[in-house]
Write a protein that holds these residues in place. Structure first.
Motif, PDB file in Angstrom:
ATOM      1  N   ARG A  14      38.292  45.729  38.262  1.00 28.61           N
ATOM      2  CA  ARG A  14      37.610  46.971  37.926  1.00 28.61           C
ATOM      3  C   ARG A  14      36.098  46.839  38.133  1.00 28.61           C
ATOM      4  NH1 ARG A  14      40.643  46.867  32.228  1.00 28.61           N
ATOM      5  NH2 ARG A  14      40.316  44.675  32.772  1.00 28.61           N
ATOM      6  N   ILE A  15      35.468  47.957  38.500  1.00 28.91           N
ATOM      7  CA  ILE A  15      34.019  48.010  38.651  1.00 28.91           C
ATOM      8  C   ILE A  15      33.487  49.065  37.687  1.00 28.91           C
ATOM      9  CG2 ILE A  15      32.076  48.392  40.212  1.00 28.91           C
ATOM     10  CD1 ILE A  15      33.964  47.828  42.563  1.00 28.91           C
ATOM     11  N   GLY A  16      32.834  48.638  36.616  1.00 25.11           N
ATOM     12  CA  GLY A  16      32.196  49.585  35.702  1.00 25.11           C
ATOM     13  C   GLY A  16      31.004  50.216  36.403  1.00 25.11           C
ATOM     14  N   GLU A  31      43.387  40.780  50.411  1.00 21.75           N
ATOM     15  CA  GLU A  31      44.844  40.841  50.315  1.00 21.75           C
ATOM     16  C   GLU A  31      45.294  40.828  48.851  1.00 21.75           C
ATOM     17  OE1 GLU A  31      48.822  38.407  51.865  1.00 21.75           O
ATOM     18  OE2 GLU A  31      46.815  37.763  52.467  1.00 21.75           O
ATOM     19  N   GLY A  32      46.133  41.801  48.504  1.00 22.49           N
ATOM     20  CA  GLY A  32      46.696  41.869  47.158  1.00 22.49           C
ATOM     21  C   GLY A  32      45.762  42.416  46.104  1.00 22.49           C
ATOM     22  N   LEU A  33      44.552  42.865  46.487  1.00 24.60           N
ATOM     23  CA  LEU A  33      43.580  43.314  45.499  1.00 24.60           C
ATOM     24  C   LEU A  33      43.680  44.825  45.264  1.00 24.60           C
ATOM     25  CD1 LEU A  33      41.133  42.355  43.745  1.00 24.60           C
ATOM     26  CD2 LEU A  33      39.666  43.217  45.583  1.00 24.60           C
ATOM     27  N   VAL A  34      43.659  45.197  43.986  1.00 23.69           N
ATOM     28  CA  VAL A  34      43.561  46.600  43.584  1.00 23.69           C
ATOM     29  C   VAL A  34      42.262  46.741  42.805  1.00 23.69           C
ATOM     30  CG1 VAL A  34      44.565  48.479  42.251  1.00 23.69           C
ATOM     31  CG2 VAL A  34      46.059  46.855  43.443  1.00 23.69           C
ATOM     32  N   SER A  35      41.306  47.459  43.377  1.00 22.87           N
ATOM     33  CA  SER A  35      40.006  47.653  42.728  1.00 22.87           C
ATOM     34  C   SER A  35      39.797  49.124  42.432  1.00 22.87           C
ATOM     35  CB  SER A  35      38.874  47.133  43.619  1.00 22.87           C
ATOM     36  OG  SER A  35      37.618  47.266  42.969  1.00 22.87           O
ATOM     37  N   THR A  36      39.217  49.415  41.281  1.00 26.84           N
ATOM     38  CA  THR A  36      38.945  50.801  40.893  1.00 26.84           C
ATOM     39  C   THR A  36      37.539  50.916  40.326  1.00 26.84           C
ATOM     40  OG1 THR A  36      39.908  50.407  38.691  1.00 26.84           O
ATOM     41  CG2 THR A  36      41.359  51.353  40.368  1.00 26.84           C
ATOM     42  N   ALA A  37      36.909  52.062  40.548  1.00 25.65           N
ATOM     43  CA  ALA A  37      35.618  52.367  39.942  1.00 25.65           C
ATOM     44  C   ALA A  37      35.873  53.098  38.627  1.00 25.65           C
ATOM     45  CB  ALA A  37      34.782  53.230  40.872  1.00 25.65           C
ATOM     46  N   VAL A  38      35.260  52.612  37.551  1.00 26.29           N
ATOM     47  CA  VAL A  38      35.486  53.177  36.220  1.00 26.29           C
ATOM     48  C   VAL A  38      34.192  53.797  35.704  1.00 26.29           C
ATOM     49  CG1 VAL A  38      36.207  52.663  33.859  1.00 26.29           C
ATOM     50  CG2 VAL A  38      37.209  51.388  35.776  1.00 26.29           C
ATOM     51  N   SER A  39      34.229  55.069  35.334  1.00 25.17           N
ATOM     52  CA  SER A  39      33.056  55.729  34.770  1.00 25.17           C
ATOM     53  C   SER A  39      32.714  55.109  33.413  1.00 25.17           C
ATOM     54  CB  SER A  39      33.334  57.223  34.605  1.00 25.17           C
ATOM     55  OG  SER A  39      32.235  57.874  34.000  1.00 25.17           O
TER      56      SER A  39
END
Length: 327
Positions: free
Chosen positions: A33-35, A63-71
């Motif tokens: 996750r990216i805050g 490979e295999g990474l799930v990244s999300t931007a979090v408010s």
């Protein structure tokens, strides 16, 4: 309409779910996750572009990474989330990162966040003081007695707003303070219930662009001997200029800036952070940043290890040495 489910069917379904989760982990799926910040600022869209690019589905993703931007509420909130283990990484202002790692400034008496590590310095974050054009605010000193939002507690903006006010001999007691993000601040300015607000972030900021297009605004300069003294005392600040017409009807404005940085914890796996850093500076991410946001073009490898107020993560450091960025 109703239906029933047998215990045997439920047990079988649960077993399949567990098996699926185990399979995902067995295949090495990782979450990162990216805050970021408020959705109307610059952190959030930049975070989304980076998250999409470094995820396994990106053109040069990991490979295999799930990244999300979090408010989130911004710099301080992101560092606290990393320290507390509820986020793998986040964006922060360089000043806040330094204070957290050293246990000084905002973090004086609160303990050091010694595990805080840098992935990359991204771009300059410009300090905006946005005022209604009819509010009669031409300088920071003119904020006295005005209704001014200095952003939410937990943000980097509120820290810098207090420093700027102090440089011009003001405190929160000298203004009528509110604690709002740029979006809500803009709404209050439209109905004349707010005179000005602070925002630290890359320009052009969406909320300010929208406000300038629908209402008359001005940017208050942060300049003169007071600003010069502030720059001398707080080394993480630098001079900055907002070009004319960045916001509709607003001329060139002198101000100051800090650096936006992407940070993580020393506890994050070295190989994972190496691959993430490599993906960040890949051609696919470059194309996404250039096309996706006006500030994306300012995110360049040459600036990645500038404003080093905290240590590099070993995984990131390995990439910068291999790429010749770090000698």
């Amino acid at each position: 309409m109703s239906f029933s489910i047998s215990r045997r069917t439920f047990t079988a379904g649960a077993a399949l779910m567990i098996a699926g989760a185990r399979s995902a982990f067995a295949q090495g799926q990782k979450f990162f996750r990216i805050g970021t910040g408020g959705t109307s600022g610059t952190y959030y869209p930049i975070g989304g572009l980076i998250a999409n690019s470094i995820s396994s589905t990106g053109p040069n993703g990991v490979e295999g990474l799930v990244s999300t931007a979090v408010s989130s509420n911004g710099s301080v909130a992101n560092i606290n989330a990393i320290s507390g283990g509820s986020s793998e990484s986040g964006f922060t202002q360089s000043d806040v990162a330094y204070w957290a790692h050293s246990g000084t400034g905002l973090y004086d008496g609160k303990g050091k966040v010694e595990d805080l590590r840098l992935i990359a310095t991204l771009y300059p974050e410009t300090l905006h003081i946005v005022a209604r054009a009819d509010a009669g605010i031409k300088s920071v000193a003119d904020l006295k007695g005005k209704r001014v939002s200095i952003d939410e507690p937990g943000s980097g903006t509120i820290v810098d707003a207090r420093l700027v006010l102090a440089a011009y001999g003001l405190t929160e007691k000298d203004i009528h303070p509110e604690y709002l993000k740029p979006g809500p601040s803009g709404e209050k300015m439209r109905d004349n219930s707010l005179d000005a607000f602070f925002f630290v972030g890359g320009f052009p900021a969406g909320a300010i662009v929208e406000l300038a297009a629908t209402s008359g605004i001005t940017l208050v300069p942060v300049s003169g001997p007071e600003a010069d003294k502030l720059l001398e005392e707080q080394k993480f600040f630098s001079k900055n200029t907002v070009p004319a017409d960045t916001y509709k009807g607003v001329g060139e404005t002198e101000t100051i800036a800090v650096a936006a940085q992407w940070v993580t914890s020393a506890k994050q796996d070295d190989e994972l952070v190496y691959e993430i850093t490599k993906s960040l500076w890949s051609e696919g991410t470059r194309n996404a940043l250039d096309a996706g946001h006006a500030k994306g073009k300012s995110i360049v490898l040459e600036n990645a290890i500038t404003s080093l107020g905290i240590p590099l993560h070993p995984g990131a450091e390995r990439f910068y040495k291999e790429s010749g960025t770090l000698k």
